[in-house]
Design a protein around this motif. Sequence first.
Motif: not given
Length: 98
Positions: A1-9, A50-58
């Motif tokens: 599944m596609p994801y968007v993520y945020i990292l703290k550096c 957060s997980e998304f249904a499709r890569m284009d959404e992510a």
Amino acid sequence: MPYVYILKCRDGSFYTGSTVDLEFRLAQHQFGEGGDYTRRRRPVELVWSSEFARMDEAFGWERRIHGWSRAKKILLIEGRYDELPGWSKRQRQEPDAG
């Protein structure tokens, strides 16, 4: 599944990305293979995803989050969605939990 993520550096800055394999991508960032930005700011810590249904959404949400202020990203990380304009159920459906 596609994801968007945020990292703290290490320097306290945030990095936003998207991927289809979150665990592998995080390892890439930690080993300095994730891109120039995070390579110079390791170690990094996953603070939100957060997980998304499709890569284009992510990818669309990754691009949107890139344009957000630090304060707005912190609201997202803290789960304060009701304070985020543009994060309504109409605009972004949460994936089914089941």
